[in-house]
Design a protein around this motif. Structure first.
Motif, PDB file in Angstrom:
ATOM      1  N   LEU A 174     -13.113 -16.118   2.406  1.00  0.00           N
ATOM      2  CA  LEU A 174     -12.985 -14.664   2.434  1.00  0.00           C
ATOM      3  C   LEU A 174     -11.589 -14.222   2.859  1.00  0.00           C
ATOM      4  O   LEU A 174     -11.052 -13.245   2.349  1.00  0.00           O
ATOM      5  CB  LEU A 174     -14.051 -14.075   3.375  1.00  0.00           C
ATOM      6  CG  LEU A 174     -14.631 -12.731   2.968  1.00  0.00           C
ATOM      7  CD1 LEU A 174     -14.949 -12.663   1.473  1.00  0.00           C
ATOM      8  CD2 LEU A 174     -15.878 -12.427   3.784  1.00  0.00           C
ATOM      9  N   ASN A 175     -10.998 -14.974   3.778  1.00  0.00           N
ATOM     10  CA  ASN A 175      -9.668 -14.588   4.264  1.00  0.00           C
ATOM     11  C   ASN A 175      -8.568 -15.443   3.651  1.00  0.00           C
ATOM     12  O   ASN A 175      -7.493 -15.573   4.228  1.00  0.00           O
ATOM     13  CB  ASN A 175      -9.634 -14.685   5.787  1.00  0.00           C
ATOM     14  CG  ASN A 175     -10.630 -13.734   6.403  1.00  0.00           C
ATOM     15  OD1 ASN A 175     -10.682 -12.556   6.022  1.00  0.00           O
ATOM     16  ND2 ASN A 175     -11.452 -14.226   7.319  1.00  0.00           N
ATOM     17  N   ASP A 176      -8.849 -16.032   2.516  1.00  0.00           N
ATOM     18  CA  ASP A 176      -7.866 -16.898   1.868  1.00  0.00           C
ATOM     19  C   ASP A 176      -7.573 -16.390   0.461  1.00  0.00           C
ATOM     20  O   ASP A 176      -8.304 -16.674  -0.487  1.00  0.00           O
ATOM     21  CB  ASP A 176      -8.418 -18.335   1.812  1.00  0.00           C
ATOM     22  CG  ASP A 176      -7.421 -19.292   1.191  1.00  0.00           C
ATOM     23  OD1 ASP A 176      -6.375 -18.828   0.686  1.00  0.00           O
ATOM     24  OD2 ASP A 176      -7.704 -20.500   1.196  1.00  0.00           O
ATOM     25  N   PRO A 177      -6.487 -15.616   0.323  1.00  0.00           N
ATOM     26  CA  PRO A 177      -6.166 -15.036  -0.986  1.00  0.00           C
ATOM     27  C   PRO A 177      -5.877 -16.085  -2.058  1.00  0.00           C
ATOM     28  O   PRO A 177      -5.932 -15.778  -3.252  1.00  0.00           O
ATOM     29  CB  PRO A 177      -4.923 -14.178  -0.718  1.00  0.00           C
ATOM     30  CG  PRO A 177      -4.392 -14.622   0.593  1.00  0.00           C
ATOM     31  CD  PRO A 177      -5.512 -15.235   1.370  1.00  0.00           C
ATOM     32  N   SER A 178      -5.568 -17.339  -1.658  1.00  0.00           N
ATOM     33  CA  SER A 178      -5.315 -18.377  -2.672  1.00  0.00           C
ATOM     34  C   SER A 178      -6.552 -18.685  -3.499  1.00  0.00           C
ATOM     35  O   SER A 178      -6.455 -19.101  -4.648  1.00  0.00           O
ATOM     36  CB  SER A 178      -4.884 -19.696  -2.016  1.00  0.00           C
ATOM     37  OG  SER A 178      -3.796 -19.496  -1.202  1.00  0.00           O
ATOM     38  N   PHE A 179      -7.725 -18.542  -2.896  1.00  0.00           N
ATOM     39  CA  PHE A 179      -8.959 -18.841  -3.627  1.00  0.00           C
ATOM     40  C   PHE A 179      -9.273 -17.640  -4.511  1.00  0.00           C
ATOM     41  O   PHE A 179      -9.970 -16.709  -4.122  1.00  0.00           O
ATOM     42  CB  PHE A 179     -10.105 -19.116  -2.651  1.00  0.00           C
ATOM     43  CG  PHE A 179     -11.348 -19.671  -3.309  1.00  0.00           C
ATOM     44  CD1 PHE A 179     -11.491 -21.033  -3.495  1.00  0.00           C
ATOM     45  CD2 PHE A 179     -12.374 -18.835  -3.739  1.00  0.00           C
ATOM     46  CE1 PHE A 179     -12.629 -21.557  -4.107  1.00  0.00           C
ATOM     47  CE2 PHE A 179     -13.506 -19.340  -4.356  1.00  0.00           C
ATOM     48  CZ  PHE A 179     -13.640 -20.709  -4.528  1.00  0.00           C
TER      49      PHE A 179
END
Ligand SMILES: *Cc1c(COP(=O)(O)O)cnc(C)c1O
Length: 222
Positions: free
Chosen positions: A184-189
């Motif tokens: 959720l807090n990982d814009p790379s995913f």
């Protein structure tokens, strides 16, 4: 070969700019790849390590290579130094090797997890349960040299559009569940790689962010 530049321009005109096109150049000679490159296209995909290694030294170094085929663990280290993304990570064992080899080189390698969504039998690809098991393992928490950028999948090879659409929806749902649970807090995913020459329009309607296109651009493989 003369049509390759035209083919790729026409295709990219039809595809929303938010969707990346990977030109799948497997079995195609470097001259054909250069025809696509000459239009400004830079993202190419190959499915065999040996073929990729033998072509890339004859081609410009600003090509972004995506590995899209089954990768044997023992061959991973040959492509990690230059590959832009490994889309076909289909086991925790392979991810472990990619992490270890990337660490040795001081790199962080972008990866997609390949999911088995098709009806067809295949030895390769995670199930949702496999992925959950991996994300909750202590091993995974120590993988600091890989970046999981999303998911990849291939639909069944069939004219049954409803079945294909259902498989793309399945992959999108896997993406959303994993995003909400672990990233959720990982814009790379952020990536859903789905859609090939025969089904990319359906894939885009169902949320694809990366399509992998071979025959529409380069013609039929012989
Ligand atoms: C060959 C291949 C493609 C492209 O197939 P086309 O039908 O020629 O567009 C896409 N993804 C993977 C994994 C492939 O092996």
């Amino acid at each position: 070969m003369t049509d390759i530049d035209k083919n790729i321009r026409i295709l990219k005109d039809q595809v929303p700019v938010s969707v990346k096109v990977v030109a799948v150049s497997k079995t195609m000679p470097v001259e054909h790849i250069m025809a696509a490159y000459s239009t400004g296209h830079r993202i190419f995909g190959e499915n065999r390590v040996h073929e990729l290694l033998s072509k890339k030294d004859h081609l410009p170094s600003d090509i972004e290579w995506h590995m899209i085929g089954h990768l044997q663990s023992k061959k991973a280290k040959q492509i990690i130094p230059f590959v832009r993304m490994i889309q076909s990570v289909d086991s925790q064992k392979l991810l472990n090797v990619i992490n270890r080899e990337s660490e040795k080189l001081g790199l962080v390698t972008d990866c997609l997890l390949q999911f088995h969504i098709a009806r067809e039998e295949s030895k390769f690809g995670f199930t949702f349960e496999d992925a959950v098991r991996m994300f909750e393992s202590t091993d995974f928490m120590n993988f600091h040299n890989i970046r999981i950028c999303g998911v990849m999948g291939m639909a069944t090879f069939t004219d049954d559009e409803t079945a294909v659409r259902k498989e793309f929806i399945d992959l999108r749902e896997i993406f959303t569940l994993l995003k909400n649970k672990y990233f959720l807090n990982d814009p790379s995913f952020s990536e859903i790689s789905m859609g090939m020459s025969g089904d990319y329009k359906i894939a885009i309607e169902e949320g694809s962010t990366i399509i992998r296109i071979g025959s529409i651009i380069f013609g039929d493989r012989i």
